[in-house]
Design an enzyme around this catalytic site. Structure first.
Site, PDB file in Angstrom:
ATOM      1  N   CYS A  43      -2.137  14.599 -11.047  1.00  0.00           N
ATOM      2  CA  CYS A  43      -3.258  13.870 -11.652  1.00  0.00           C
ATOM      3  C   CYS A  43      -4.576  14.436 -11.140  1.00  0.00           C
ATOM      4  O   CYS A  43      -4.879  14.321  -9.957  1.00  0.00           O
ATOM      5  CB  CYS A  43      -3.195  12.384 -11.301  1.00  0.00           C
TER       6      CYS A  43
ATOM      7  N   CYS B 293       5.069   6.671  -7.724  1.00  0.00           N
ATOM      8  CA  CYS B 293       4.088   7.347  -8.570  1.00  0.00           C
ATOM      9  C   CYS B 293       3.420   6.341  -9.501  1.00  0.00           C
ATOM     10  O   CYS B 293       4.095   5.584 -10.208  1.00  0.00           O
ATOM     11  CB  CYS B 293       4.773   8.441  -9.379  1.00  0.00           C
TER      12      CYS B 293
ATOM     13  N   GLN C 193       8.475  13.948 -25.630  1.00  0.00           N
ATOM     14  CA  GLN C 193       7.133  13.543 -25.211  1.00  0.00           C
ATOM     15  C   GLN C 193       7.200  12.599 -24.016  1.00  0.00           C
ATOM     16  O   GLN C 193       8.015  11.673 -23.975  1.00  0.00           O
ATOM     17  CB  GLN C 193       6.411  12.861 -26.365  1.00  0.00           C
TER      18      GLN C 193
ATOM     19  N   TYR D  91       9.090  24.784 -34.431  1.00  0.00           N
ATOM     20  CA  TYR D  91       9.160  24.291 -33.060  1.00  0.00           C
ATOM     21  C   TYR D  91       9.617  22.829 -33.115  1.00  0.00           C
ATOM     22  O   TYR D  91       8.990  21.933 -32.566  1.00  0.00           O
ATOM     23  CB  TYR D  91       7.810  24.410 -32.355  1.00  0.00           C
TER      24      TYR D  91
ATOM     25  N   GLU E 150      13.778  26.113 -34.031  1.00  0.00           N
ATOM     26  CA  GLU E 150      13.534  25.804 -32.622  1.00  0.00           C
ATOM     27  C   GLU E 150      14.196  26.862 -31.760  1.00  0.00           C
ATOM     28  O   GLU E 150      15.318  27.300 -32.050  1.00  0.00           O
ATOM     29  CB  GLU E 150      14.094  24.416 -32.290  1.00  0.00           C
TER      30      GLU E 150
ATOM     31  N   ASP F 268       4.438  22.440 -34.043  1.00  0.00           N
ATOM     32  CA  ASP F 268       4.330  21.742 -32.764  1.00  0.00           C
ATOM     33  C   ASP F 268       4.711  22.708 -31.648  1.00  0.00           C
ATOM     34  O   ASP F 268       5.718  22.539 -30.964  1.00  0.00           O
ATOM     35  CB  ASP F 268       5.242  20.508 -32.763  1.00  0.00           C
TER      36      ASP F 268
ATOM     37  N   CYS G 251      -0.942  20.549 -27.704  1.00  0.00           N
ATOM     38  CA  CYS G 251      -1.195  19.989 -26.375  1.00  0.00           C
ATOM     39  C   CYS G 251      -2.242  20.792 -25.615  1.00  0.00           C
ATOM     40  O   CYS G 251      -2.557  20.452 -24.470  1.00  0.00           O
ATOM     41  CB  CYS G 251       0.107  19.911 -25.579  1.00  0.00           C
TER      42      CYS G 251
END
Length: 375
Positions: free
Chosen positions: A84, A160, A216, A245, A266, A306, A333
């Site tokens: 993070c 976490c 995801q 993908y 894929e 993707d 992303c």
């Protein structure tokens, strides 16, 4: 870089704008320094961590003039764990920083003016991550890797903070010291491999997914992204759609449900085997997308892209454009890779009719975008 070397502390450095990757731009004697754990407008001390011929990297280690958007991190190991990088940022302002990065990159790389916001998605900002890979230290205590390091930072009490509660605080396992532990939280509860396959649910649909395969991480990401893709593509019964993908068939299932004839490609053969089970109404090929796309129909009405963080690349974008689809949904992303591929698509006659950004990685610099392209 003259006068700079790892370990040196630069005092009272003025912090400039946010940069892609969770860094902020500063300068020392005219040289660029990318600083983590700072904020625009702050004055901080920076410990240099890396130096090359063009720039340096560093961490803020003392704050002399804090930003109004700086907060106390909710996690005691923030700044040490590499996961993070925005724990010190007020969550709404973190989304604003991501918006600035998306706007700058899409404008610079693709000439596209992004005027939207980065949309908050619940759960946020904590407890959202449904897949966690922990590293066990020499005594078997679970921890997370430090930034760009093999050092294992032990988990704090309570585990976490961004992990789903079911997988946030695994117990020590001295028998597996030095190894890794993967935790997966699904609608059926927590699974700690050796479970090989887990079941994920999106609405009324179920998907078999390899426990160590791609899915995801954010609990709501699959439904959010499928909704955005369907809204943008507006599939009609009988249309031909390509899902490139395709993973285990998330978007293919949605397109089949809308009545489209779907081909998926894929690179992960195991994912293709599962996609075939998950979406028996579609056809799937295993292999590199750039090579396999030649085996797909020469005309397509709709395309979903993707790709991995590196983007689809010019060869794939060109092969898609040759099929003259009426709409393309690009799920990204990484906004830099998206910008490069949008530029290529623009040269081939396809431009974004919309781009949305979604905060599917709270407490980090990462952001997910969905671009809808049309001729």
């Amino acid at each position: 870089m003259t006068g700079l070397e790892p370990g040196v502390v630069l005092e009272r450095v003025e912090i400039g704008p946010v940069a892609h990757g969770g860094h902020f731009v500063a300068r020392h004697e005219g040289r660029v320094v990318f600083v983590r754990h700072a904020l625009t407008g702050e004055q901080v001390d920076v410990r240099v961590t890396e130096v090359n011929r063009r720039f340096a990297r560093g961490d803020a280690v003392a704050v002399h003039r804090p930003s109004a958007h700086r907060v106390v991190p909710p996690c005691p190991i923030a700044g040490r764990c590499g996961g993070c990088d925005f724990q010190h940022v007020e969550p709404a302002y973190a989304r604003e920083l991501k918006r600035r990065v998306v706007a700058e990159l899409l404008g610079h790389l693709a000439g596209y003016e992004f005027t939207g916001e980065v949309e908050e998605v619940q759960p946020s900002p904590l407890g959202w991550r449904r897949r966690m890979r922990y590293t066990l230290d020499a005594s078997g205590r679970p921890g997370l890797r430090a930034y760009r390091s093999s050092e294992v930072v032990p988990l704090p009490d309570g585990g976490c903070r961004i992990a789903a509660p079911e997988i946030a605080d695994p117990p020590p396992d001295p028998s597996r010291a030095g190894g890794q532990l993967l935790g997966v939280a699904t609608a059926d509860g927590a699974a700690w491999p050796p479970a090989d396959i887990v079941t994920e649910r999106v609405g009324e649909l179920s998907f078999r997914v390899a426990a160590d395969g791609f899915w995801q991480a954010h609990a709501a990401a699959p439904s959010v992204l499928v909704g955005r893709v369907l809204d943008g593509l507006r599939p009609k019964a009988g249309e031909v759609a390509l899902d490139l993908y395709c993973g285990v068939g998330l978007f293919a299932a949605a397109l089949v449900g809308a009545g489209a004839s779907v081909w998926g490609v894929e690179g992960d053969r195991r994912a293709v085997e599962l996609a075939t089970q998950n979406v028996p109404g579609a056809r799937f090929l295993a292999g590199d997308v750039a090579r396999r796309i030649g085996r797909l129909p020469e005309r397509a009405d709709l395309v979903v892209l993707d790709p991995a963080r590196t983007g689809a690349g010019a060869d794939v974008i060109e092969a898609v454009a040759r099929r003259r689809p009426r709409a393309i949904a690009y799920v990204a992303c990484d906004p830099a890779a998206l910008g490069r591929d949008l530029r290529t698509a623009g040269e081939l006659g396809y431009r974004p009719s919309s781009v949305t950004a979604h905060d599917l990685f709270p407490m980090t610099h990462h952001v997910e975008c969905v671009a809808i392209l049309e001729p």
